[in-house]
Write an enzyme that holds these catalytic residues in place. Structure first.
Site, PDB file in Angstrom:
ATOM      1  N   PHE A 150      41.250  34.733  37.845  1.00 61.20           N
ATOM      2  CA  PHE A 150      39.867  34.862  38.352  1.00 61.20           C
ATOM      3  C   PHE A 150      39.084  35.685  37.197  1.00 61.20           C
ATOM      4  O   PHE A 150      37.776  35.380  37.179  1.00 61.20           O
ATOM      5  CB  PHE A 150      39.857  35.551  39.606  1.00 61.20           C
ATOM      6  N   LYS A 174      44.992  24.542  37.784  1.00 59.18           N
ATOM      7  CA  LYS A 174      44.871  25.211  39.285  1.00 59.18           C
ATOM      8  C   LYS A 174      44.164  26.380  38.896  1.00 59.18           C
ATOM      9  O   LYS A 174      44.843  27.490  38.534  1.00 59.18           O
ATOM     10  CB  LYS A 174      46.094  25.523  39.703  1.00 59.18           C
ATOM     11  N   GLU A 177      41.373  30.742  43.165  1.00 62.46           N
ATOM     12  CA  GLU A 177      40.774  30.311  44.454  1.00 62.46           C
ATOM     13  C   GLU A 177      39.649  31.430  44.575  1.00 62.46           C
ATOM     14  O   GLU A 177      38.531  31.100  45.471  1.00 62.46           O
ATOM     15  CB  GLU A 177      41.637  30.332  45.620  1.00 62.46           C
ATOM     16  N   ARG A 178      39.516  32.412  43.961  1.00 65.21           N
ATOM     17  CA  ARG A 178      38.388  33.485  44.008  1.00 65.21           C
ATOM     18  C   ARG A 178      37.071  33.045  43.397  1.00 65.21           C
ATOM     19  O   ARG A 178      35.965  33.579  43.903  1.00 65.21           O
ATOM     20  CB  ARG A 178      38.826  34.756  43.402  1.00 65.21           C
ATOM     21  N   SER A 227      49.156  38.279  36.520  1.00 59.66           N
ATOM     22  CA  SER A 227      50.065  39.561  36.739  1.00 59.66           C
ATOM     23  C   SER A 227      51.391  39.328  35.890  1.00 59.66           C
ATOM     24  O   SER A 227      52.075  38.168  36.104  1.00 59.66           O
ATOM     25  CB  SER A 227      50.080  40.197  38.076  1.00 59.66           C
ATOM     26  N   CYS A 282      42.115  41.450  30.702  1.00 62.48           N
ATOM     27  CA  CYS A 282      43.558  41.892  30.187  1.00 62.48           C
ATOM     28  C   CYS A 282      43.399  42.565  28.972  1.00 62.48           C
ATOM     29  O   CYS A 282      44.531  43.223  28.535  1.00 62.48           O
ATOM     30  CB  CYS A 282      44.326  40.507  30.062  1.00 62.48           C
ATOM     31  N   GLU A 384      49.209  48.764  35.651  1.00 63.29           N
ATOM     32  CA  GLU A 384      47.839  48.383  35.266  1.00 63.29           C
ATOM     33  C   GLU A 384      47.057  48.498  36.643  1.00 63.29           C
ATOM     34  O   GLU A 384      47.090  47.789  37.691  1.00 63.29           O
ATOM     35  CB  GLU A 384      47.948  46.711  34.996  1.00 63.29           C
TER      36      GLU A 384
END
Length: 499
Positions: A150, A174, A177-178, A227, A282, A384
């Site tokens: 996202f 893909k 979805e956020r 993640s 990140c 994190e």
């Protein structure tokens, strides 16, 4: 009004048929603004089929013609940059300026990938043996997939798709979805640029869609950013199904501040790198490592001054330094980490909890948070957080600072601020981290170098963008040639030798 989103398959929007949807929020308001369909396994298989059908013709196209389509796509993105940035901001929550940077860094990789005619060249050896020539060629894999996060809904999809398409593959994206609207809009622009139908597809979904991509034998390679636990899962699952995979996970990026550093420059760098995009990067700096008590005291004082002047506000407001975090669950997680730091005994210098923004009281707001006197055993150091939380872990000397950076579980990015060339050179050589900045707080490499972390931050042998991307998205074929000279030598039962 809540918008209804779709998938993008074979050059057109396709409604979802699974009956499952996810809500897409406006993070500034905390309200649902769209619904995105979550694909079933059957829907994913149909998307892969469209990609498989389109790939042979695209792969056989002259690389220069493919590059022209990519450059036309770049022109269209630049034409619509303001629209794309506003759309990205509305779903992610990052500021307009930051959204433009997100898009621009993705475009730069597509521009680099337009060099495919050169990057795909093989090698040739004349007279490798008596009358024998050898050459190699790079050929596309076929159908490849990208599973993207996202926090960079334009940049990371383009980092994956640009080189993959330039190399002649068809691509299934893909996205998260956020914030799926920008990836869908990019798909439309690829079609407008002349990309054949089915070469770039977007399928929205959750774990069911991811697993369907990982298990489909027609998908030859998978790229992922997210993640570490999910990166490990995707890497292992892809390998078990015979696929190539490059998977990039979490990070805990340190910034070492030496006693000789320009502390004002270092403090400014920390503020931007720690709190920009609400820390949802990140490559965000989440740990400051000042060397020596005097350096630490002076640095913390400067950070406090700068935090007091930060403006957290609506993502579309021109004076906002950063906006909300992406979701209510993210806000809850970040605030939980802040409390854990307090409970563990760290000094809470600035507390970002309880922030409200006038007119946007329902938004997912977390203000800039600063901890001092953090220790290695604390969760706020080990894990994190992915939010606007900066921890100061004091080091007595350079060697201790170097060990902290090198021994951490994650090895994504790191920086050192110093005026001393010997210290900088030694640090860059010895630190066990994949990307290093010297007086540069966020050392994201430019498009023609590669991006990738070490240890628990990266899984796979090849990095993103740069020359590694073309190695990842192609397979090498080596051809050994001899033309009959009219001299017959009979059968040979000896292993051929180069001599």
């Amino acid at each position: 009004m809540v918008r209804e989103l779709s998938h993008y398959v074979g050059g057109q929007h396709v409604d979802g048929t699974s009956g499952r949807f996810a809500d897409v929020y406006d993070p500034c308001a905390g309200q649902v603004q769209a619904r995105v369909p979550l694909a079933s396994s059957d829907e994913v298989r149909n998307v892969v089929a469209a990609a498989e059908k389109a790939q042979p013709e695209w792969g056989a196209m002259n690389p220069q013609r493919r590059a022209r389509i990519l450059l036309k796509f770049v022109d269209l993105v630049n034409r619509d940059l303001d629209e794309l940035a506003a759309l990205l901001s509305s779903e992610h929550g990052k500021t307009l300026a930051d959204a433009r940077g997100d898009i621009q860094r993705g475009v730069e990789v597509v521009e680099f990938a337009a060099g495919a005619p050169h990057l795909l060249k093989g090698e040739f050896s004349d007279s490798a043996g008596a009358g024998i020539d050898v050459h190699s060629m790079r050929q596309p894999l076929g159908v490849v997939a990208g599973i993207t996060p996202f926090n960079f809904p334009a940049m990371i999809p383009l980092w994956k798709a640009g080189p993959a398409l330039a190399a002649g593959n068809s691509f299934v994206l893909k996205p998260s979805e956020r914030d799926p609207s920008v990836p869908l809009r990019l798909a439309e622009l690829f079609t407008e640029a002349g990309l054949p139908d089915g070469v770039f597809n977007v399928v929205n979904g959750d774990k069911e869609a991811v697993d369907a991509l990982l298990e489909d034998p027609r998908v030859q390679a998978v790229g992922f950013v997210g993640s570490t636990p999910i990166a490990q899962y995707i890497y292992a699952t892809a390998a078990a199904h015979g696929k190539r995979a490059q998977c990039f996970g979490g990070a805990k990026n340190h910034m070492v501040i030496m006693p000789d550093a320009d502390l004002d420059m270092a403090a400014d760098a920390l503020i931007g790198a720690g709190y920009g995009s609400a820390g949802e990067r990140c490559m965000a700096i989440s740990v400051a490592v000042p060397v020596g008590k005097a350096t630490a005291d002076a640095l913390v004082a400067r950070l406090r001054e700068r935090i007091a002047g930060l403006k957290v506000g609506h993502s579309l407001a021109k004076d906002s330094d950063f906006g909300p975090v992406v979701a209510a669950s993210a806000k809850e997680r970040i605030e939980g980490y802040i409390q854990s730091g307090v409970d563990a005994g760290a000094t809470l210098v600035e507390d970002g909890r309880g922030l409200t923004v006038d007119g946007c009281e329902g938004g997912f707001w977390v203000g800039p948070t600063l901890f001092d006197n953090v220790t290695k055993d604390m969760a706020i150091y080990r894990e994190e957080i992915f939010g606007p939380v900066l921890s100061v872990l004091r080091a007595e000397d350079y060697d201790e600072a170097l060990r902290l950076c090198s021994e951490h579980e994650f090895g994504n990015g790191v920086a050192i601020f110093t005026r001393d060339g010997d210290s900088a050179r030694d640090f860059a050589s010895r630190v066990q981290v994949g990307m290093v900045g010297i007086n540069v707080p966020i050392p994201v490499p430019i498009a023609y170098y590669t991006f990738g972390g070490w240890k628990a931050s990266g899984f796979g042998d090849l990095n993103q963008h740069g020359a590694d991307a073309f190695r990842f998205y192609t397979k090498t074929k080596t051809v050994t040639t001899r033309w009959p000279s009219g001299i017959r030598t009979g059968a040979s039962f000896v292993m051929p030798e180069g001599s």
